[in-house]
Design an enzyme around this catalytic site. Structure first.
Site, PDB file in Angstrom:
ATOM      1  N   THR A  83      19.557  78.002  50.874  1.00 13.95           N
ATOM      2  CA  THR A  83      18.308  77.445  51.395  1.00 13.95           C
ATOM      3  C   THR A  83      17.613  78.395  52.367  1.00 13.95           C
ATOM      4  O   THR A  83      18.282  79.162  53.077  1.00 13.95           O
ATOM      5  CB  THR A  83      18.630  76.119  52.118  1.00 13.95           C
ATOM      6  OG1 THR A  83      17.498  75.699  52.860  1.00 13.95           O
ATOM      7  CG2 THR A  83      19.794  76.236  53.100  1.00 13.95           C
ATOM      8  N   ASP A  84      16.302  78.276  52.451  1.00  5.42           N
ATOM      9  CA  ASP A  84      15.551  79.068  53.441  1.00  5.42           C
ATOM     10  C   ASP A  84      15.895  78.648  54.872  1.00  5.42           C
ATOM     11  O   ASP A  84      15.628  79.389  55.821  1.00  5.42           O
ATOM     12  CB  ASP A  84      14.037  78.962  53.202  1.00  5.42           C
ATOM     13  CG  ASP A  84      13.483  77.542  53.210  1.00  5.42           C
ATOM     14  OD1 ASP A  84      14.253  76.589  53.446  1.00  5.42           O
ATOM     15  OD2 ASP A  84      12.261  77.390  52.983  1.00  5.42           O
ATOM     16  N   GLU A  85      16.498  77.450  55.030  1.00  5.46           N
ATOM     17  CA  GLU A  85      16.795  76.971  56.387  1.00  5.46           C
ATOM     18  C   GLU A  85      17.810  77.854  57.109  1.00  5.46           C
ATOM     19  O   GLU A  85      17.925  77.787  58.332  1.00  5.46           O
ATOM     20  CB  GLU A  85      17.301  75.526  56.343  1.00  5.46           C
ATOM     21  CG  GLU A  85      16.260  74.587  55.789  1.00  5.46           C
ATOM     22  CD  GLU A  85      16.476  73.133  56.138  1.00  5.46           C
ATOM     23  OE1 GLU A  85      17.296  72.835  57.019  1.00  5.46           O
ATOM     24  OE2 GLU A  85      15.810  72.300  55.514  1.00  5.46           O
TER      25      GLU A  85
ATOM     26  N   TYR B  15      23.335  71.151  59.286  1.00  6.58           N
ATOM     27  CA  TYR B  15      23.216  71.422  57.842  1.00  6.58           C
ATOM     28  C   TYR B  15      22.994  72.908  57.585  1.00  6.58           C
ATOM     29  O   TYR B  15      23.734  73.540  56.824  1.00  6.58           O
ATOM     30  CB  TYR B  15      22.059  70.611  57.232  1.00  6.58           C
ATOM     31  CG  TYR B  15      21.599  71.153  55.895  1.00  6.58           C
ATOM     32  CD1 TYR B  15      22.412  71.036  54.757  1.00  6.58           C
ATOM     33  CD2 TYR B  15      20.375  71.823  55.756  1.00  6.58           C
ATOM     34  CE1 TYR B  15      21.998  71.567  53.529  1.00  6.58           C
ATOM     35  CE2 TYR B  15      19.963  72.343  54.539  1.00  6.58           C
ATOM     36  CZ  TYR B  15      20.777  72.206  53.431  1.00  6.58           C
ATOM     37  OH  TYR B  15      20.384  72.731  52.221  1.00  6.58           O
TER      38      TYR B  15
ATOM     39  N   LYS C  34      25.346  75.820  55.760  1.00 10.93           N
ATOM     40  CA  LYS C  34      24.923  76.615  54.595  1.00 10.93           C
ATOM     41  C   LYS C  34      24.986  78.109  54.924  1.00 10.93           C
ATOM     42  O   LYS C  34      25.365  78.926  54.077  1.00 10.93           O
ATOM     43  CB  LYS C  34      23.496  76.235  54.165  1.00 10.93           C
ATOM     44  CG  LYS C  34      23.360  74.859  53.558  1.00 10.93           C
ATOM     45  CD  LYS C  34      24.098  74.664  52.240  1.00 10.93           C
ATOM     46  CE  LYS C  34      23.509  75.448  51.094  1.00 10.93           C
ATOM     47  NZ  LYS C  34      24.177  75.130  49.803  1.00 10.93           N
TER      48      LYS C  34
HETATM   49  P1  NAD Z   1      21.835  66.492  46.615  1.00 10.10           P
HETATM   50  O1  NAD Z   1      22.278  65.941  47.925  1.00 10.10           O
HETATM   51  O2  NAD Z   1      20.780  65.781  45.843  1.00 10.10           O
HETATM   52  O3  NAD Z   1      23.105  66.633  45.641  1.00 10.10           O
HETATM   53  C1  NAD Z   1      24.334  67.131  46.066  1.00 10.10           C
HETATM   54  C2  NAD Z   1      25.366  66.862  44.981  1.00 10.10           C
HETATM   55  O4  NAD Z   1      26.622  67.402  45.414  1.00 10.10           O
HETATM   56  C3  NAD Z   1      25.584  65.370  44.684  1.00 10.10           C
HETATM   57  O5  NAD Z   1      25.605  65.144  43.296  1.00 10.10           O
HETATM   58  C4  NAD Z   1      26.946  65.092  45.302  1.00 10.10           C
HETATM   59  O6  NAD Z   1      27.660  64.054  44.650  1.00 10.10           O
HETATM   60  C5  NAD Z   1      27.636  66.451  45.150  1.00 10.10           C
HETATM   61  N1  NAD Z   1      28.740  66.646  46.096  1.00 10.10           N
HETATM   62  C6  NAD Z   1      28.715  66.449  47.438  1.00 10.10           C
HETATM   63  N2  NAD Z   1      29.917  66.717  47.969  1.00 10.10           N
HETATM   64  C7  NAD Z   1      30.714  67.133  46.951  1.00 10.10           C
HETATM   65  C8  NAD Z   1      32.064  67.568  46.872  1.00 10.10           C
HETATM   66  N3  NAD Z   1      32.852  67.637  47.960  1.00 10.10           N
HETATM   67  N4  NAD Z   1      32.561  67.928  45.657  1.00 10.10           N
HETATM   68  C9  NAD Z   1      31.788  67.848  44.553  1.00 10.10           C
HETATM   69  N5  NAD Z   1      30.505  67.433  44.575  1.00 10.10           N
HETATM   70  C10 NAD Z   1      29.965  67.075  45.754  1.00 10.10           C
HETATM   71  O7  NAD Z   1      21.412  67.993  46.908  1.00 10.10           O
HETATM   72  P2  NAD Z   1      20.233  68.858  46.271  1.00 10.10           P
HETATM   73  O8  NAD Z   1      18.983  68.587  47.017  1.00 10.10           O
HETATM   74  O9  NAD Z   1      20.273  68.724  44.795  1.00 10.10           O
HETATM   75  O10 NAD Z   1      20.713  70.324  46.701  1.00 10.10           O
HETATM   76  C11 NAD Z   1      21.599  71.066  45.855  1.00 10.10           C
HETATM   77  C12 NAD Z   1      21.884  72.402  46.496  1.00 10.10           C
HETATM   78  O11 NAD Z   1      20.674  73.128  46.664  1.00 10.10           O
HETATM   79  C13 NAD Z   1      22.502  72.301  47.893  1.00 10.10           C
HETATM   80  O12 NAD Z   1      23.485  73.305  48.012  1.00 10.10           O
HETATM   81  C14 NAD Z   1      21.333  72.548  48.837  1.00 10.10           C
HETATM   82  O13 NAD Z   1      21.792  73.126  50.030  1.00 10.10           O
HETATM   83  C15 NAD Z   1      20.512  73.519  48.029  1.00 10.10           C
HETATM   84  N6  NAD Z   1      19.055  73.492  48.298  1.00 10.10           N
HETATM   85  C16 NAD Z   1      18.371  72.321  48.290  1.00 10.10           C
HETATM   86  C17 NAD Z   1      16.977  72.344  48.479  1.00 10.10           C
HETATM   87  C18 NAD Z   1      16.164  71.075  48.435  1.00 10.10           C
HETATM   88  O14 NAD Z   1      14.958  71.125  48.687  1.00 10.10           O
HETATM   89  N7  NAD Z   1      16.718  69.923  48.097  1.00 10.10           N
HETATM   90  C19 NAD Z   1      16.322  73.567  48.676  1.00 10.10           C
HETATM   91  C20 NAD Z   1      17.084  74.737  48.712  1.00 10.10           C
HETATM   92  C21 NAD Z   1      18.452  74.695  48.503  1.00 10.10           C
HETATM   93  O1  DAU Z   2      13.925  74.096  52.967  1.00  5.77           O
HETATM   94  C1  DAU Z   2      14.922  73.713  52.070  1.00  5.77           C
HETATM   95  C2  DAU Z   2      15.548  72.426  52.532  1.00  5.77           C
HETATM   96  O2  DAU Z   2      14.598  71.389  52.281  1.00  5.77           O
HETATM   97  C3  DAU Z   2      16.861  72.114  51.852  1.00  5.77           C
HETATM   98  O3  DAU Z   2      17.811  73.097  52.184  1.00  5.77           O
HETATM   99  C4  DAU Z   2      17.391  70.734  52.251  1.00  5.77           C
HETATM  100  O4  DAU Z   2      18.563  70.416  51.518  1.00  5.77           O
HETATM  101  C5  DAU Z   2      16.312  69.708  51.943  1.00  5.77           C
HETATM  102  O5  DAU Z   2      16.726  68.431  52.361  1.00  5.77           O
HETATM  103  C6  DAU Z   2      14.997  70.086  52.617  1.00  5.77           C
HETATM  104  O6  DAU Z   2      15.121  69.976  54.072  1.00  5.77           O
HETATM  105  P1  DAU Z   2      13.939  69.383  54.986  1.00  5.77           P
HETATM  106  O7  DAU Z   2      14.515  68.912  56.241  1.00  5.77           O
HETATM  107  O8  DAU Z   2      12.803  70.343  55.048  1.00  5.77           O
HETATM  108  O9  DAU Z   2      13.481  68.162  54.022  1.00  5.77           O
HETATM  109  P2  DAU Z   2      13.095  66.631  54.358  1.00  5.77           P
HETATM  110  O10 DAU Z   2      12.538  66.055  53.093  1.00  5.77           O
HETATM  111  O11 DAU Z   2      14.205  65.913  55.030  1.00  5.77           O
HETATM  112  O12 DAU Z   2      11.905  66.803  55.402  1.00  5.77           O
HETATM  113  C7  DAU Z   2      10.732  67.540  55.069  1.00  5.77           C
HETATM  114  C8  DAU Z   2       9.837  67.533  56.317  1.00  5.77           C
HETATM  115  O13 DAU Z   2       9.374  66.187  56.525  1.00  5.77           O
HETATM  116  C9  DAU Z   2      10.569  67.913  57.588  1.00  5.77           C
HETATM  117  O14 DAU Z   2       9.685  68.661  58.424  1.00  5.77           O
HETATM  118  C10 DAU Z   2      10.904  66.596  58.254  1.00  5.77           C
HETATM  119  C11 DAU Z   2       9.767  65.693  57.811  1.00  5.77           C
HETATM  120  N1  DAU Z   2      10.116  64.264  57.644  1.00  5.77           N
HETATM  121  C12 DAU Z   2      11.188  63.942  56.877  1.00  5.77           C
HETATM  122  C13 DAU Z   2      11.577  62.627  56.706  1.00  5.77           C
HETATM  123  C14 DAU Z   2      12.783  62.281  55.866  1.00  5.77           C
HETATM  124  C15 DAU Z   2       9.334  63.282  58.240  1.00  5.77           C
HETATM  125  O15 DAU Z   2       8.331  63.576  58.921  1.00  5.77           O
HETATM  126  N2  DAU Z   2       9.698  61.981  58.062  1.00  5.77           N
HETATM  127  C16 DAU Z   2      10.802  61.599  57.335  1.00  5.77           C
HETATM  128  O16 DAU Z   2      11.089  60.384  57.246  1.00  5.77           O
END
Ligand code: NAD
Ligand code: DAU
Length: 355
Positions: free
Chosen positions: A136-138, A161, A165
């Site tokens: 992730t970019d985070e 988080y 990562k």
């Molecule tokens: P998500 O929370 O939707 O899914 C995570 C999955 O991992 C689930 O299916 C869960 O059951 C599984 N899991 C959790 N713990 C586990 C374990 N111990 N063993 C096996 N499986 C397990 O997450 P996502 O949003 O699909 O993110 C997937 C990956 O991409 C993560 O590594 C996250 O850091 C990365 N990522 C997410 C975003 C985003 O915007 N959502 C952006 C950049 C990177």
């Molecule tokens: O940047 C990549 C990341 O994006 C991933 O690594 C994470 O797994 C993914 O969850 C996401 O993180 P964010 O914290 O950016 O996503 P979230 O949807 O939780 O929040 C997006 C923005 O919106 C953030 O600035 C917080 C804000 N927010 C979020 C929620 C849930 C609100 O203002 N209100 C809310 O209720």
């Protein structure tokens, strides 16, 4: 560019989550004959309904299990004659990491190390084996009003988080440097699209607008995120897996920055049109609430390396992607109702009840 690596048997972790399931659906449609094992613990975020399109495919196998289970992981790598791991499994929600960091360290750090160690041993027997860490970019921390994260930006994670990562990414680097494991590391901005769990900003807003519930915007609503459609992320991961040079990191981003409040307003307006509500009606549900602790101000990715070296560019405009996403949620309200079940209701009450 590397000569193309053609995987024959993938171990995908976390393939029942948002991005993992979109990736498997995309990858299996375009790579017939490549076997895919999906190892997922089915936490609250995992849902096998996301994988209906592949469940009958003879090349697909689902295994419910934990990435921290070293014996299970080693067995799957060997039995499946796996030649690449694509590692998505994680605890992914920043707010949950603030109220309960322990599981983030266990899954994201220890889980990744368990996979790396099993992969290191397995790679001694499998020529060309690759390990792709989805990150992730985070991990880069927070930006001011100007500038972009590049692959050289120092890691400065701010939430439990993102720290977990970053820890995982550093272990990936260590296994590459110390043991010569062929690793790849992608770091992507915020994804959106189908199967996004409704704890995250965009699906939370869609769901609450439908239910006419308050729309909680943290702080002043001016935090900025760079949004990318999950299918474009899937294409990027496939390209890095097949064409990336081992040892390299690739940023992935949409060049699509939005202030949170602007996204929320946009989703309100698009929903009002579709639901036949009065223009501006849903904006009336917006409630500014207490800010997230340590809330990163701005993320913006420089993805020029991926474009230059692997010819990747996003194919979705945000206009198309967000409209399709809203339509998907409206057509799949049963999916949302199911995931917004008892355990999620408890989380929701805890997270927003006191704000
Ligand atoms: P998500 O929370 O939707 O899914 C995570 C999955 O991992 C689930 O299916 C869960 O059951 C599984 N899991 C959790 N713990 C586990 C374990 N111990 N063993 C096996 N499986 C397990 O997450 P996502 O949003 O699909 O993110 C997937 C990956 O991409 C993560 O590594 C996250 O850091 C990365 N990522 C997410 C975003 C985003 O915007 N959502 C952006 C950049 C990177
Ligand atoms: O940047 C990549 C990341 O994006 C991933 O690594 C994470 O797994 C993914 O969850 C996401 O993180 P964010 O914290 O950016 O996503 P979230 O949807 O939780 O929040 C997006 C923005 O919106 C953030 O600035 C917080 C804000 N927010 C979020 C929620 C849930 C609100 O203002 N209100 C809310 O209720």
């Amino acid at each position: 560019m590397q000569d193309a690596f053609t995987p024959t048997s993938l171990l995908v972790t976390g393939g029942a989550g948002f991005i993992g399931s979109n990736f498997i659906n995309h990858f299996m449609a375009g790579n017939p004959g490549c076997r895919v094992i999906n190892l997922d613990l089915l936490t609250y975020a995992g849902n096998l309904k996301n994988l209906a399109a592949v469940e009958e495919n003879p090349d697909y196998r689902f295994v419910k299990g934990d990435i921290c289970d070293a014996g299970l992981v080693a067995g799957l790598l060997a039995e499946g004659e796996v030649d690449a791991v694509v590692h998505f499994a994680a605890e992914s929600h920043v707010d949950r990491s603030i109220t309960g960091p322990d599981i983030f360290v266990r899954t994201n750090v220890l889980g990744t190390q368990t996979l790396l160690e099993a992969s290191r041993l397995h790679a001694e027997r499998v020529a060309g084996f690759r390990f792709l860490q989805v990150s992730t970019d985070e991990v880069y921390g927070s930006l001011g009003a100007q500038g972009y994260f590049t692959e050289e930006t120092p890691l400065a994670p701010n939430s439990p988080y993102s720290a977990s990562k970053a820890g995982a990414d550093l272990l990936v680097r260590a296994y590459s440097e110390t043991f010569g494991l062929a690793t790849l590391n992608t770091r992507c901005s915020n994804n959106y699209g189908p199967y996004h769990f409704p704890e995250k900003l965009i699906p939370l807003m869609i769901h609450n607008i439908l239910k006419k519930k308050p729309l909680p915007v943290y702080g002043d609503g001016l935090n900025v995120r760079d949004w990318l459609h999950v299918k474009d992320h899937s294409v990027a991961i496939e390209r890095v897996l097949k064409l990336g040079k081992p040892g390299e990191i690739f940023n992935v981003g949409g060049n699509n920055e939005w202030k949170n409040i602007d996204i929320v307003n946009l989703v309100c307006d698009l929903m009002d049109e579709r639901l036949g509500r009065r223009p501006g009606e849903s904006r009336g549900l917006i409630a500014f609430v207490k800010d997230r602790k340590g809330h990163d101000r701005r993320y913006a990715i420089d993805a020029s390396k991926l474009k230059r070296e692997l010819s990747w560019e996003p194919s979705y405009t945000f206009e198309r992607g967000i409209a399709e996403t809203i339509d998907w949620y409206l057509a799949n309200q049963g999916w949302v109702e199911e995931v917004v079940s008892g355990a999620y209701r408890e989380y929701y009450e805890k997270q927003y009840g006191q704000h």
